[in-house]
Design an enzyme around this catalytic site. Structure first.
Site, PDB file in Angstrom:
ATOM      1  NE  ARG A 209      33.447 -52.077 -49.432  1.00  0.00           N
ATOM      2  CZ  ARG A 209      33.326 -51.227 -48.593  1.00  0.00           C
ATOM      3  NH1 ARG A 209      32.280 -51.255 -47.974  1.00  0.00           N
ATOM      4  NH2 ARG A 209      34.672 -51.453 -47.778  1.00  0.00           N
TER       5      ARG A 209
ATOM      6  CD  GLU B 255      33.706 -57.753 -45.474  1.00  0.00           C
ATOM      7  OE1 GLU B 255      34.355 -57.594 -46.851  1.00  0.00           O
ATOM      8  OE2 GLU B 255      33.155 -57.950 -45.541  1.00  0.00           O
TER       9      GLU B 255
ATOM     10  CB  SER C 224      34.022 -47.757 -49.460  1.00  0.00           C
ATOM     11  OG  SER C 224      35.259 -48.401 -50.735  1.00  0.00           O
TER      12      SER C 224
ATOM     13  CE1 TYR D  48      41.612 -55.256 -47.860  1.00  0.00           C
ATOM     14  CE2 TYR D  48      43.621 -54.786 -49.079  1.00  0.00           C
ATOM     15  CZ  TYR D  48      42.888 -55.153 -49.109  1.00  0.00           C
ATOM     16  OH  TYR D  48      41.969 -55.310 -49.903  1.00  0.00           O
TER      17      TYR D  48
ATOM     18  CG  ASP E  56      36.587 -51.572 -51.244  1.00  0.00           C
ATOM     19  OD1 ASP E  56      35.858 -52.836 -51.112  1.00  0.00           O
ATOM     20  OD2 ASP E  56      36.845 -50.805 -50.733  1.00  0.00           O
TER      21      ASP E  56
HETATM   22  C1  GLA Z   1      38.397 -53.104 -48.384  1.00  0.00           C
HETATM   23  C2  GLA Z   1      39.289 -53.747 -49.533  1.00  0.00           C
HETATM   24  C3  GLA Z   1      38.933 -54.175 -50.431  1.00  0.00           C
HETATM   25  C4  GLA Z   1      38.221 -55.901 -49.934  1.00  0.00           C
HETATM   26  C5  GLA Z   1      38.325 -55.450 -48.589  1.00  0.00           C
HETATM   27  C6  GLA Z   1      37.650 -56.379 -47.790  1.00  0.00           C
HETATM   28  O1  GLA Z   1      37.338 -52.923 -48.368  1.00  0.00           O
HETATM   29  O2  GLA Z   1      39.681 -52.097 -50.455  1.00  0.00           O
HETATM   30  O3  GLA Z   1      39.585 -54.795 -52.095  1.00  0.00           O
HETATM   31  O4  GLA Z   1      39.482 -56.354 -49.846  1.00  0.00           O
HETATM   32  O5  GLA Z   1      38.629 -54.643 -47.542  1.00  0.00           O
HETATM   33  O6  GLA Z   1      36.929 -57.569 -48.190  1.00  0.00           O
END
Ligand code: GLA
Length: 559
Positions: free
Chosen positions: A83, A89, A204, A307, A250
């Site tokens: 994706r 974001e 992703s 994260y 994702d």
């Molecule tokens: C990663 C996470 C998503 C989202 C993005 C940021 O890809 O897996 O769930 O939080 O970061 O938007």
């Protein structure tokens, strides 16, 4: 007779983890076909005519390699794309809608299920990967599993490639049992994986692999059709064994993808995706992807500093705001804590604001941001200070919010993270309604008349990038530089996409400017920072992308 479908529950959003989701009651009616993971028989059902020639030879090679490796034809292929997030974001785990699209790049999990009476049936799962030749620096050893209840090794920083398959496999076993679907025990399986999503680029690839693996095991063990939302929910939970506390965007983008459409993904009350067509402008609107080649290292490795910290910061901010403004208890996401969307919605309810038009939304955003600033008057708080605002002892707060997923942080920034989330959610609303309006207004406009439209979309992407860089601090200098170059060479807007801290940028570009932007990026970024890249490496690093179709179970007859 229609077979039963594996349902949309359990939901990762409201059920505590790791305790099991509630018992499932069969649906009273069968879901409409568009809610089910499709079974396709022609490559054309997956790829557009532009991609067919290349994909046809890729699939031919996969079929041949499979036969050579296992001396059996493959039974089916579970296919899930990567994706690209257009806007929104780091707000999915605050339950705000996001606007990603599925890529044409995907992960194929080709499977042969051997019947019990096959002479080589041995209850083993053998897993190989064709990518060993494509990415020579990465290790894709063949794996052989005899015990389905193996442990997934995620210790340290080294997650073996097969862990993503195992995460999907475990998820499939767990959920099909919970949903009382008619599954058979794990059969003998031979599996060959082929992924062409650039790894560690923030597109992703790992979620696509988990989705495909989960689907492959379900397809091998049950005759039921599978609901898309079930696949999304169970993939989100499955990936968590890898130490990733992801929000669900994702997996939703991968599973719900629709060719030529972005997806307005919402998480409440259930996960859903509304396709928004993106290609109807004059001149056509295009997206250019540029890989900074700064590796977004796997989140099991960097999550504790990046994260996972952001997830905790946004949850704690929501809990503190709810307490201060007395809005009542927030609905708990994922057994973890309240969300900023929960707080936002409660404020609107309390104020009696009916939402839906731009002005009301803007007023609500301004008011919630004001309350955020009133509550958090600086950008850094120690853990003790945060606990005090929360009305808890530090050790209780740490136990509740900072142990399930590892965190390494002494200070938290609740103010800037919250401002980003609230304002970014508003940008998603503006961007998606502008995109949706393109079909109505723009087909009749000439090139120059459509410029303000491109500029309006681009400005939202640029504002998103600034907010990611300054408030959410999830960009990096290389990504910032790519966005600046793209704008200089004619992109209407440019921003990071995905997790950040490296990875890719996505730029919105009028079709007649695409070549300029790509050449500009090659000249000013790649030639300077990566002068040794070959022509084909460059083609893989920067290119125009189109939204692709979502997950499918493929029983292809034309390869
Ligand atoms: C990663 C996470 C998503 C989202 C993005 C940021 O890809 O897996 O769930 O939080 O970061 O938007």
């Amino acid at each position: 007779m229609a077979s039963a479908s594996i349902p949309a529950s359990p939901s990762p959003w409201t059920t505590p983890h790791p305790s099991p989701p509630p018992t499932y009651s069969p649906p009273l009616s069968f879901p409409p076909p568009e809610d089910l993971v499709p079974t396709v028989t022609r490559l054309h059902d997956i790829y557009s005519s532009v991609d067919l020639p290349h994909q046809t030879s890729r699939w031919h090679a996969l079929v041949a390699r499979f036969k050579a490796l296992y001396d059996r034809p493959m039974t089916f292929v579970a296919r899930s794309p990567g994706r690209v997030n257009l806007i929104g974001e780091h707000i999915d785990y605050s339950w705000f809608p996001v606007l990603p699209m599925a890529t044409v790049h995907d992960v194929l999990v080709a499977v042969c299920v051997l019947p019990q009476n096959d002479p080589v049936a041995d209850d083993r799962i053998i897993l190989s990967n064709v990518s060993s030749s494509k990415y020579p620096t990465r290790v894709f050893n063949t794996r052989d599993f005899q015990d389905p209840f193996f442990e997934i090794s995620t210790t340290g920083t080294d997650v073996d490639w097969s862990a993503y398959f195992l995460a999907g496999l475990k998820g499939a076993l767990m959920f099909s049992k919970l949903c009382a679907a008619e599954t058979s025990p794990l059969p003998t399986m031979r599996i060959l994986v082929d992924g062409d999503i650039p790894p560690c680029a923030g597109l992703s690839a790992s979620s696509a692999f988990v989705c495909s693996s989960l689907l492959a095991v379900l397809a091998a063990t049950t005759s039921s059709t599978i609901e898309k939302s079930f696949l999304v929910n169970s993939s989100v939970i499955s990936e968590r064994v890898l130490g990733v506390n992801s929000g669900g965007m994702d997996q939703a983008a991968s599973v719900f993808g629709v060719r030529d459409h972005a997806l307005l993904v919402d998480f409440r009350p259930l996960v859903s995706a509304k396709p928004v067509r993106v290609l109807d402008t004059v001149p056509p609107l295009c997206f250019v992807l540029a890989n900074s080649l700064v590796v977004t290292a796997n989140r099991a490795e960097t999550g504790p500093d990046t994260y996972n910290v952001r997830v905790v910061e946004t949850v704690l901010a929501a809990e503190i705001l709810a307490r201060k403004y007395n809005v009542g208890r927030l609905e708990i996401r994922d057994g973890f804590g309240g969300t900023l969307r929960g707080f936002y919605d409660r404020v609107c309810e309390q104020e009696g604001w009916t939402m839906g038009d731009r002005e009301s939304e803007e007023r609500a955003v301004r008011e919630v941001v004001r309350r955020v600033q009133e509550t958090f008057d600086r950008d850094q708080y120690s853990l003790d200070e945060v606990a005090e605002k929360l009305g808890q002892k530090t050790e209780d707060m740490v136990r509740k919010y900072m142990t399930r997923f590892p965190i390494r942080a002494k200070y938290l920034n609740l103010r800037d993270r919250s401002i980003h989330v609230i304002e970014e959610s508003f940008r998603v609303k503006c961007f998606s309604s502008l995109l949706a309006s393109s079909t109505v207004h723009l087909r009749t406009l000439s090139g120059s008349e459509s410029r303000p439209y491109f500029d309006a979309l681009g400005a939202l992407m640029n504002a998103s990038q600034a907010s990611c860089a300054n408030f959410f601090e999830c960009s990096c200098p290389e990504v910032d530089e790519l966005t600046q170059i793209a704008r200089r060479y004619g992109a209407a807007g440019s921003r990071m996409t995905g997790t950040g801290w490296g990875g890719c940028t996505v730029s919105l570009v009028r079709a007649d400017k695409v070549a300029d932007v790509i050449n500009g990026l090659k000249k000013e970024y790649y030639a300077v920072r990566y002068p040794g890249l070959s022509a084909s490496q460059l083609e893989e690093a920067v290119f125009a992308i189109r939204p692709g179709n979502g997950t499918a179970l493929a029983k292809i007859e034309d390869v």
